[in-house]
Motif scaffolding. Structure first.
Motif, PDB file in Angstrom:
ATOM      1  N   LEU A 293       0.964  -1.128   0.066  1.00 14.03           N
ATOM      2  CA  LEU A 293      -0.115  -0.091   0.051  1.00 14.03           C
ATOM      3  C   LEU A 293       0.975   1.377  -0.082  1.00 14.03           C
ATOM      4  N   ARG A 294       1.887   1.076   0.656  1.00 12.51           N
ATOM      5  CA  ARG A 294       2.951   2.392   0.581  1.00 12.51           C
ATOM      6  C   ARG A 294       3.473   2.536  -0.856  1.00 12.51           C
ATOM      7  N   SER A 295       3.899   1.440  -1.583  1.00  8.22           N
ATOM      8  CA  SER A 295       4.723   1.618  -2.624  1.00  8.22           C
ATOM      9  C   SER A 295       3.935   1.681  -3.924  1.00  8.22           C
ATOM     10  N   ARG A 296       2.688   0.883  -3.867  1.00  8.86           N
ATOM     11  CA  ARG A 296       1.914   0.791  -5.231  1.00  8.86           C
ATOM     12  C   ARG A 296       0.679   1.503  -5.062  1.00  8.86           C
ATOM     13  N   GLY A 297       0.384   2.190  -6.091  1.00  7.86           N
ATOM     14  CA  GLY A 297      -0.800   3.024  -6.222  1.00  7.86           C
ATOM     15  C   GLY A 297      -2.156   2.151  -6.472  1.00  7.86           C
ATOM     16  N   ASP A 298      -1.938   0.999  -6.984  1.00  9.81           N
ATOM     17  CA  ASP A 298      -3.112   0.264  -7.454  1.00  9.81           C
ATOM     18  C   ASP A 298      -3.259  -0.855  -6.706  1.00  9.81           C
ATOM     19  N   TYR A 299      -2.695  -0.846  -5.442  1.00  9.85           N
ATOM     20  CA  TYR A 299      -2.728  -1.927  -4.833  1.00  9.85           C
ATOM     21  C   TYR A 299      -4.197  -1.828  -4.036  1.00  9.85           C
ATOM     22  N   ARG A 300      -4.679  -0.973  -3.542  1.00 12.57           N
ATOM     23  CA  ARG A 300      -6.138  -0.874  -2.864  1.00 12.57           C
ATOM     24  C   ARG A 300      -7.155  -1.415  -3.898  1.00 12.57           C
ATOM     25  N   ALA A 301      -7.188  -1.313  -5.291  1.00 17.43           N
ATOM     26  CA  ALA A 301      -8.170  -1.684  -6.082  1.00 17.43           C
ATOM     27  C   ALA A 301      -7.889  -3.099  -6.056  1.00 17.43           C
TER      28      ALA A 301
END
Length: 259
Positions: free
Chosen positions: A233-241
């Motif tokens: 979540l800190r390093s990847r902007g698409d991880y929440r999706a």
């Protein structure tokens, strides 16, 4: 050799190995070596306990082969990442959180030595099995083969994705990663059920359940998924999706997710 002495010898070997690993990370500021040593230590524990076990020859030989191969494959895979890349983000965060305290890192490494003994309890059960090969043995072999192949495939798919610079900052959804956010963890967990099958008939067969039970607890709530996903979540902007659309551990068909 008494089982308590076997476990004591294993712990001493693991503790010395982790001391050397701690020195290695101290010189290179890369604590990822602890994962390599844990995998090698648990695999080595299978070979050691198989050598000194009191059970029949067949289950002990099978244990040494399966546990040793599993540990070697995982340790080599992890070493390639540790040796060729900067320190994993999880450990960088831990280093910052601990203000670089080497005492805390030393205790952390020694805790891993204790975990090597804990995760070797299923091997102790198999090494004490007086029964020869039977249907349970075949089941254990099938589970081991399926799980190790599955984990190796997941690791390879992720490594190929990470090798492309264009994928930096993005989440892998290739292959098995489309159906689980942690397919490597899933197959790692399944792997421990192989020793439950191989221990059937052992006077201490219940110890084999320590493998899948403890591994699930660690993966689900302690050191596996929570740390990995926090870093993602800190390093990847698409991880929440990715979290919203993809099963956490057990592979399942992805769901549609709003961006």
């Amino acid at each position: 050799m008494n089982v308590w002495i076997q476990l004591l010898v294993l712990w001493l070997l693991a503790a010395v190995t982790m001391c050397l690993g701690w020195q290695w990370q101290r010189q290179r500021s890369n604590a990822g070596i602890v994962d390599v040593l844990w995998a090698a230590g648990v695999g080595g524990g299978a070979v050691l306990l198989a050598a000194f076990g009191s059970g029949a020859t067949a289950p002990r030989v099978i244990l040494a082969m399966l546990g040793g191969l599993w540990g070697t494959r995982l340790a080599v895979h992890l070493w390639r990442r540790v040796h060729g890349e900067p320190e994993d983000g999880r450990y960088r965060h831990l280093r910052a959180h601990w203000s670089g305290s080497q005492l805390r890192f030393f205790l952390f490494f020694q805790f891993q030595a204790v975990l090597i003994v804990l995760f070797s309890l299923p091997f102790l059960a198999v090494a004490s099995n007086p029964r020869g090969p039977d249907a349970w043995t075949l089941s254990g072999l099938a589970i081991w083969l399926l799980s190790v192949l599955g984990e190796a495939i997941a690791d390879h798919q992720l490594a190929c994705f990470r090798a492309d610079p264009a994928h930096r900052g993005h989440t892998c959804r290739d292959g098995l990663w489309r159906y689980s956010r942690h397919p490597n963890y899933f197959f790692e967990w399944i792997h421990w059920f192989a020793y439950v099958c191989l221990a059937i008939g052992s006077p201490i067969a219940r110890l084999a359940w320590a493998g899948p039970l403890v591994m699930y607890v660690f993966l689900r709530w302690i050191s596996g998924i929570p740390y990995t996903e926090t870093q993602a979540l800190r390093s990847r902007g698409d991880y929440r999706a990715y979290q919203r659309s993809t099963s956490m551990l057990i592979p399942w068909f992805p769901q549609r997710s709003d961006p």
